[in-house]
Motif scaffolding. Structure first.
Motif, short mmCIF file in Angstrom:
data_model
loop_
_atom_site.label_atom_id
_atom_site.label_comp_id
_atom_site.label_asym_id
_atom_site.label_seq_id
_atom_site.Cartn_x
_atom_site.Cartn_y
_atom_site.Cartn_z
N VAL A 91 -24.35 -24.54 -14.52
CA VAL A 91 -24.01 -25.96 -14.37
C VAL A 91 -24.20 -26.69 -15.70
O VAL A 91 -23.36 -27.48 -16.12
CB VAL A 91 -24.84 -26.61 -13.25
CG1 VAL A 91 -24.68 -28.12 -13.25
CG2 VAL A 91 -24.47 -26.04 -11.89
N GLN A 92 -25.30 -26.40 -16.39
CA GLN A 92 -25.57 -27.03 -17.67
C GLN A 92 -24.49 -26.66 -18.69
O GLN A 92 -24.07 -27.50 -19.49
CB GLN A 92 -26.96 -26.63 -18.19
CG GLN A 92 -27.37 -27.37 -19.46
CD GLN A 92 -27.47 -28.86 -19.26
OE1 GLN A 92 -28.08 -29.33 -18.31
NE2 GLN A 92 -26.86 -29.63 -20.15
N LYS A 93 -24.03 -25.43 -18.66
CA LYS A 93 -22.98 -25.00 -19.60
C LYS A 93 -21.69 -25.77 -19.35
O LYS A 93 -21.04 -26.23 -20.30
CB LYS A 93 -22.74 -23.49 -19.48
CG LYS A 93 -21.67 -23.00 -20.44
CD LYS A 93 -21.83 -21.57 -20.77
CE LYS A 93 -20.78 -21.05 -21.72
NZ LYS A 93 -20.70 -21.69 -22.98
N VAL A 94 -21.31 -25.93 -18.09
CA VAL A 94 -20.11 -26.72 -17.77
C VAL A 94 -20.30 -28.15 -18.26
O VAL A 94 -19.41 -28.74 -18.89
CB VAL A 94 -19.80 -26.68 -16.25
CG1 VAL A 94 -18.71 -27.68 -15.89
CG2 VAL A 94 -19.40 -25.28 -15.82
N HIS A 95 -21.46 -28.72 -18.00
CA HIS A 95 -21.78 -30.09 -18.45
C HIS A 95 -21.66 -30.20 -19.96
O HIS A 95 -21.05 -31.13 -20.50
CB HIS A 95 -23.19 -30.45 -17.98
CG HIS A 95 -23.66 -31.77 -18.47
ND1 HIS A 95 -24.33 -31.92 -19.67
CD2 HIS A 95 -23.54 -33.01 -17.94
CE1 HIS A 95 -24.62 -33.19 -19.86
NE2 HIS A 95 -24.14 -33.88 -18.82
N ASP A 96 -22.25 -29.25 -20.67
CA ASP A 96 -22.23 -29.27 -22.13
C ASP A 96 -20.81 -29.14 -22.67
O ASP A 96 -20.45 -29.81 -23.64
CB ASP A 96 -23.10 -28.14 -22.71
CG ASP A 96 -24.58 -28.37 -22.45
OD1 ASP A 96 -24.97 -29.49 -22.05
OD2 ASP A 96 -25.35 -27.40 -22.63
N GLU A 97 -20.01 -28.28 -22.04
CA GLU A 97 -18.63 -28.11 -22.49
C GLU A 97 -17.81 -29.38 -22.27
O GLU A 97 -17.01 -29.77 -23.13
CB GLU A 97 -17.96 -26.93 -21.77
CG GLU A 97 -18.48 -25.58 -22.20
CD GLU A 97 -18.27 -25.29 -23.68
OE1 GLU A 97 -17.23 -25.68 -24.23
OE2 GLU A 97 -19.16 -24.68 -24.28
N ILE A 98 -18.03 -30.05 -21.15
CA ILE A 98 -17.32 -31.31 -20.90
C ILE A 98 -17.73 -32.35 -21.93
O ILE A 98 -16.89 -33.05 -22.49
CB ILE A 98 -17.59 -31.83 -19.46
CG1 ILE A 98 -16.93 -30.90 -18.44
CG2 ILE A 98 -17.08 -33.25 -19.30
CD1 ILE A 98 -17.31 -31.18 -17.02
N GLU A 99 -19.02 -32.45 -22.20
CA GLU A 99 -19.50 -33.39 -23.22
C GLU A 99 -18.90 -33.07 -24.58
O GLU A 99 -18.49 -33.96 -25.32
CB GLU A 99 -21.03 -33.35 -23.31
CG GLU A 99 -21.69 -34.41 -22.50
CD GLU A 99 -23.16 -34.57 -22.83
OE1 GLU A 99 -23.70 -33.89 -23.71
OE2 GLU A 99 -23.77 -35.41 -22.17
N HIS A 100 -18.85 -31.78 -24.91
CA HIS A 100 -18.29 -31.36 -26.19
C HIS A 100 -16.82 -31.77 -26.30
O HIS A 100 -16.37 -32.27 -27.34
CB HIS A 100 -18.46 -29.84 -26.36
CG HIS A 100 -17.88 -29.30 -27.62
ND1 HIS A 100 -18.45 -29.52 -28.84
CD2 HIS A 100 -16.76 -28.57 -27.83
CE1 HIS A 100 -17.70 -28.93 -29.77
NE2 HIS A 100 -16.67 -28.35 -29.17
N LEU A 101 -16.06 -31.55 -25.24
CA LEU A 101 -14.64 -31.93 -25.24
C LEU A 101 -14.49 -33.44 -25.37
O LEU A 101 -13.60 -33.91 -26.10
CB LEU A 101 -13.97 -31.45 -23.95
CG LEU A 101 -13.73 -29.96 -23.84
CD1 LEU A 101 -13.31 -29.60 -22.43
CD2 LEU A 101 -12.70 -29.50 -24.85
N MET A 102 -15.34 -34.19 -24.71
CA MET A 102 -15.25 -35.64 -24.80
C MET A 102 -15.63 -36.13 -26.20
O MET A 102 -15.00 -37.04 -26.73
CB MET A 102 -16.11 -36.28 -23.73
CG MET A 102 -15.57 -36.03 -22.33
SD MET A 102 -16.56 -36.75 -21.04
CE MET A 102 -16.16 -38.48 -21.24
N ASP A 103 -16.62 -35.51 -26.81
CA ASP A 103 -17.01 -35.85 -28.18
C ASP A 103 -15.88 -35.54 -29.15
O ASP A 103 -15.58 -36.32 -30.04
CB ASP A 103 -18.28 -35.11 -28.62
CG ASP A 103 -19.52 -35.66 -27.93
OD1 ASP A 103 -19.46 -36.77 -27.36
OD2 ASP A 103 -20.56 -34.96 -27.99
#
Length: 108
Positions: A91-103
């Motif tokens: 779950v944290q990895k999905v969260h981090d990837e979404i944040e990375h894409l948004m950044d």
């Protein structure tokens, strides 16, 4: 990715189905965003299903542990705790990837 993996096959099948369904509609999102949206949706559905499975297993086990603390029950709880940790990391990895894409989007 392994194209024979069940997750990949499910993604490909669902994506093709959605492309055929949406081809008559004016789609505002580019192809890449629709592909990403489906990937995230399927990942979240998979994680949600895993959480539900874990809940169905852990609650009865915790009740059993509350009534009888023994090595077997403790080992079962420990095993499920490991599964929970793995799931939390996913779950944290999905969260981090979404944040990375948004950044990345903000800096592009």
């Amino acid at each position: 990715m392994n194209s024979l993996d069940g997750c990949v096959v499910q993604y490909e099948s669902e994506f093709c189905k959605r492309l055929q369904t949406n081809k008559d509609q004016a789609e505002d999102l580019p192809f890449e965003f629709r592909a990403l949206e489906l990937a995230l949706e399927l990942a979240c559905m998979s994680l949600d299903a895993q959480v539900k499975e874990l809940e169905m297993e852990i609650y009865p086990l915790l009740d059993e542990l509350a009534s009888s603390i023994n090595t077997l029950n403790l080992e079962c709880v420990r095993r499920l705790k490991g599964h929970l940790l793995t799931l939390t990391q996913r779950v944290q990895k999905v969260h981090d990837e979404i944040e990375h894409l948004m950044d990345d989007d903000g800096h592009g």
